[in-house]
Motif scaffolding. Structure first.
Motif, PDB file in Angstrom:
ATOM      1  N   GLU A   1       0.707  -1.214   0.094  1.00 51.67           N
ATOM      2  CA  GLU A   1      -0.235  -0.002   0.124  1.00 51.67           C
ATOM      3  C   GLU A   1       0.953   1.242   0.066  1.00 51.67           C
ATOM      4  OE1 GLU A   1      -3.846   1.025   2.197  1.00 51.67           O
ATOM      5  OE2 GLU A   1      -2.895  -0.762   2.981  1.00 51.67           O
ATOM      6  N   VAL A   2       2.008   1.067   0.558  1.00 50.66           N
ATOM      7  CA  VAL A   2       2.826   2.547   0.507  1.00 50.66           C
ATOM      8  C   VAL A   2       3.972   2.208  -0.431  1.00 50.66           C
ATOM      9  CG1 VAL A   2       2.323   3.163   3.123  1.00 50.66           C
ATOM     10  CG2 VAL A   2       3.977   1.519   2.728  1.00 50.66           C
ATOM     11  N   THR A   3       4.155   1.168  -1.000  1.00 46.00           N
ATOM     12  CA  THR A   3       5.326   0.875  -2.040  1.00 46.00           C
ATOM     13  C   THR A   3       5.508   2.312  -2.929  1.00 46.00           C
ATOM     14  OG1 THR A   3       4.865  -1.326  -2.018  1.00 46.00           O
ATOM     15  CG2 THR A   3       6.110  -0.397  -4.087  1.00 46.00           C
ATOM     16  N   GLY A   4       6.476   2.650  -2.995  1.00 45.35           N
ATOM     17  CA  GLY A   4       6.671   3.978  -3.881  1.00 45.35           C
ATOM     18  C   GLY A   4       6.726   5.112  -3.476  1.00 45.35           C
ATOM     19  N   LEU A   5       5.904   5.261  -2.454  1.00 42.11           N
ATOM     20  CA  LEU A   5       5.627   6.668  -1.451  1.00 42.11           C
ATOM     21  C   LEU A   5       6.904   6.981  -0.823  1.00 42.11           C
ATOM     22  CD1 LEU A   5       2.172   5.861  -0.059  1.00 42.11           C
ATOM     23  CD2 LEU A   5       2.663   7.022  -2.049  1.00 42.11           C
ATOM     24  N   PRO A   6       7.034   8.342  -0.615  1.00 38.00           N
ATOM     25  CA  PRO A   6       8.133   9.068   0.284  1.00 38.00           C
ATOM     26  C   PRO A   6       8.124   8.471   1.638  1.00 38.00           C
ATOM     27  CG  PRO A   6       6.931  10.807  -0.949  1.00 38.00           C
ATOM     28  CD  PRO A   6       6.131   9.549  -1.034  1.00 38.00           C
ATOM     29  N   ASP A   7       9.147   8.190   2.136  1.00 35.03           N
ATOM     30  CA  ASP A   7       9.495   7.580   3.582  1.00 35.03           C
ATOM     31  C   ASP A   7       8.632   8.127   4.645  1.00 35.03           C
ATOM     32  OD1 ASP A   7      11.264   5.796   2.487  1.00 35.03           O
ATOM     33  OD2 ASP A   7      13.226   6.769   2.921  1.00 35.03           O
ATOM     34  N   ALA A   8       8.893   9.372   4.558  1.00 32.28           N
ATOM     35  CA  ALA A   8       7.835  10.072   5.671  1.00 32.28           C
ATOM     36  C   ALA A   8       6.380   9.736   5.641  1.00 32.28           C
ATOM     37  CB  ALA A   8       7.961  11.750   5.471  1.00 32.28           C
ATOM     38  N   VAL A   9       5.711   9.879   4.498  1.00 27.51           N
ATOM     39  CA  VAL A   9       4.241   9.440   4.607  1.00 27.51           C
ATOM     40  C   VAL A   9       4.009   8.061   4.768  1.00 27.51           C
ATOM     41  CG1 VAL A   9       3.909   9.136   2.052  1.00 27.51           C
ATOM     42  CG2 VAL A   9       2.102  10.067   3.417  1.00 27.51           C
ATOM     43  N   ALA A  10       5.052   7.200   4.221  1.00 30.59           N
ATOM     44  CA  ALA A  10       4.823   5.821   4.434  1.00 30.59           C
ATOM     45  C   ALA A  10       5.232   5.652   6.039  1.00 30.59           C
ATOM     46  CB  ALA A  10       5.990   4.976   3.688  1.00 30.59           C
ATOM     47  N   LEU A  11       5.841   6.139   6.850  1.00 30.05           N
ATOM     48  CA  LEU A  11       6.024   5.897   8.201  1.00 30.05           C
ATOM     49  C   LEU A  11       4.767   6.284   8.788  1.00 30.05           C
ATOM     50  CD1 LEU A  11       8.146   5.169  10.556  1.00 30.05           C
ATOM     51  CD2 LEU A  11       8.543   7.600  10.511  1.00 30.05           C
ATOM     52  N   ILE A  12       4.202   7.728   8.448  1.00 27.28           N
ATOM     53  CA  ILE A  12       2.964   7.947   9.131  1.00 27.28           C
ATOM     54  C   ILE A  12       1.808   6.753   9.168  1.00 27.28           C
ATOM     55  CG2 ILE A  12       1.077   9.703   9.299  1.00 27.28           C
ATOM     56  CD1 ILE A  12       3.697  10.676  10.409  1.00 27.28           C
ATOM     57  N   HIS A  13       1.823   6.405   7.709  1.00 25.15           N
ATOM     58  CA  HIS A  13       0.873   5.260   7.318  1.00 25.15           C
ATOM     59  C   HIS A  13       0.959   4.122   8.122  1.00 25.15           C
ATOM     60  CE1 HIS A  13      -0.901   1.748   5.024  1.00 25.15           C
ATOM     61  NE2 HIS A  13      -1.814   2.900   4.364  1.00 25.15           N
ATOM     62  N   ARG A  14       2.234   3.882   8.177  1.00 25.15           N
ATOM     63  CA  ARG A  14       2.480   2.390   9.233  1.00 25.15           C
ATOM     64  C   ARG A  14       2.177   2.712  10.731  1.00 25.15           C
ATOM     65  NH1 ARG A  14       7.316   0.745   5.371  1.00 25.15           N
ATOM     66  NH2 ARG A  14       6.343  -0.658   3.924  1.00 25.15           N
ATOM     67  N   PHE A  15       2.808   3.681  11.062  1.00 21.20           N
ATOM     68  CA  PHE A  15       2.426   3.976  12.661  1.00 21.20           C
ATOM     69  C   PHE A  15       1.022   4.195  12.884  1.00 21.20           C
ATOM     70  CE2 PHE A  15       2.438   7.100  16.484  1.00 21.20           C
ATOM     71  CZ  PHE A  15       2.872   6.282  17.113  1.00 21.20           C
ATOM     72  N   THR A  16       0.132   4.638  12.284  1.00 20.84           N
ATOM     73  CA  THR A  16      -1.178   5.040  12.571  1.00 20.84           C
ATOM     74  C   THR A  16      -2.091   4.014  12.322  1.00 20.84           C
ATOM     75  OG1 THR A  16      -1.563   5.861  10.406  1.00 20.84           O
ATOM     76  CG2 THR A  16      -1.186   7.532  12.027  1.00 20.84           C
ATOM     77  N   ASN A  17      -1.391   3.024  11.445  1.00 17.74           N
ATOM     78  CA  ASN A  17      -2.268   1.447  11.163  1.00 17.74           C
ATOM     79  C   ASN A  17      -1.858   0.515  12.151  1.00 17.74           C
ATOM     80  OD1 ASN A  17      -4.204   2.337   9.343  1.00 17.74           O
ATOM     81  ND2 ASN A  17      -2.886   2.046   7.676  1.00 17.74           N
ATOM     82  N   THR A  18      -0.882   0.914  13.145  1.00 16.68           N
ATOM     83  CA  THR A  18      -0.596  -0.280  14.094  1.00 16.68           C
ATOM     84  C   THR A  18      -1.828  -0.461  14.964  1.00 16.68           C
ATOM     85  OG1 THR A  18       0.257   1.325  15.811  1.00 16.68           O
ATOM     86  CG2 THR A  18       1.813   0.255  14.414  1.00 16.68           C
TER      87      THR A  18
END
Ligand SMILES: [Zn+2]
Length: 185
Positions: A9-26
């Protein structure tokens, strides 16, 4: 189609937004049925050990086995604040020591303090970066009550409502239709 829970789902996205995506979806709240299987809500930050593991997996500073319940509570508070902001449910003022480094390249937030404080500060810094690069506004929380997944809207207009129109959009439309037309007894 697979449930929308994959790292792709976050493949190819900038690291910053990918980190927010992963953290909030814990804080995975999805309990709907997909392919005949009911998803189980799952909090990946349920214990201090969970927090340590998650920080290590994401190359963030971890306190080397010393994480306590206060650290866990701070991480969960930050996660709740990010989810509240993404869900457009008001404004949050974070109480974290983040300084700003100024160079010829520009300004960037710098987190200071003990390992967990630095890790949480870097997540906040990622939110600042995602705001600056325009990716933050493409994050949203799926409004289906049995989903609430944080998703990244890759559509060109950037106005997607659901994490998946096929899964959540259709399911909610079907439920609304059933409510409007009660079955005759
Ligand atoms: Zn959804």
């Amino acid at each position: 189609m697979l449930p929308p829970a994959t790292p792709e789902e976050v493949t190819g996205l900038p690291d910053a937004v990918a980190l927010i995506h992963r953290f909030t979806n814990t804080d995975d709240r999805r309990t709907f049925v997909v392919h005949g299987r009911r998803l189980e809500a799952n909090d990946r930050l349920a214990t201090p050990a969970d927090l340590e593991r998650w920080l290590r997996e994401h190359d963030l500073p971890d306190p080397g086995g010393a994480a306590g319940h206060t650290d866990l509570a701070r991480a969960r508070d930050l996660r709740a604040a990010l989810r509240r902001a993404l869900g457009e449910r008001g404004e949050v003022l974070l109480d974290l020591p983040v300084r700003v480094r100024l160079t010829a390249r520009g300004a960037e937030p710098v987190a200071l303090g003990d390992p967990v404080t630095v890790a949480l500060g870097r997540i906040v810094a990622a939110a600042v970066t995602a705001t600056a690069d325009g990716t933050w506004r493409r994050l949203g929380i799926c409004p289906a009550p049995d989903c609430q997944w944080v998703f990244y809207d890759r559509s060109r207009p950037g106005r997607a409502r659901w994490c998946s129109p096929h899964l959540c959009g259709n399911r909610m439309k079907t439920q609304a239709y059933r409510r409007r037309t009660p079955e005759e007894t």
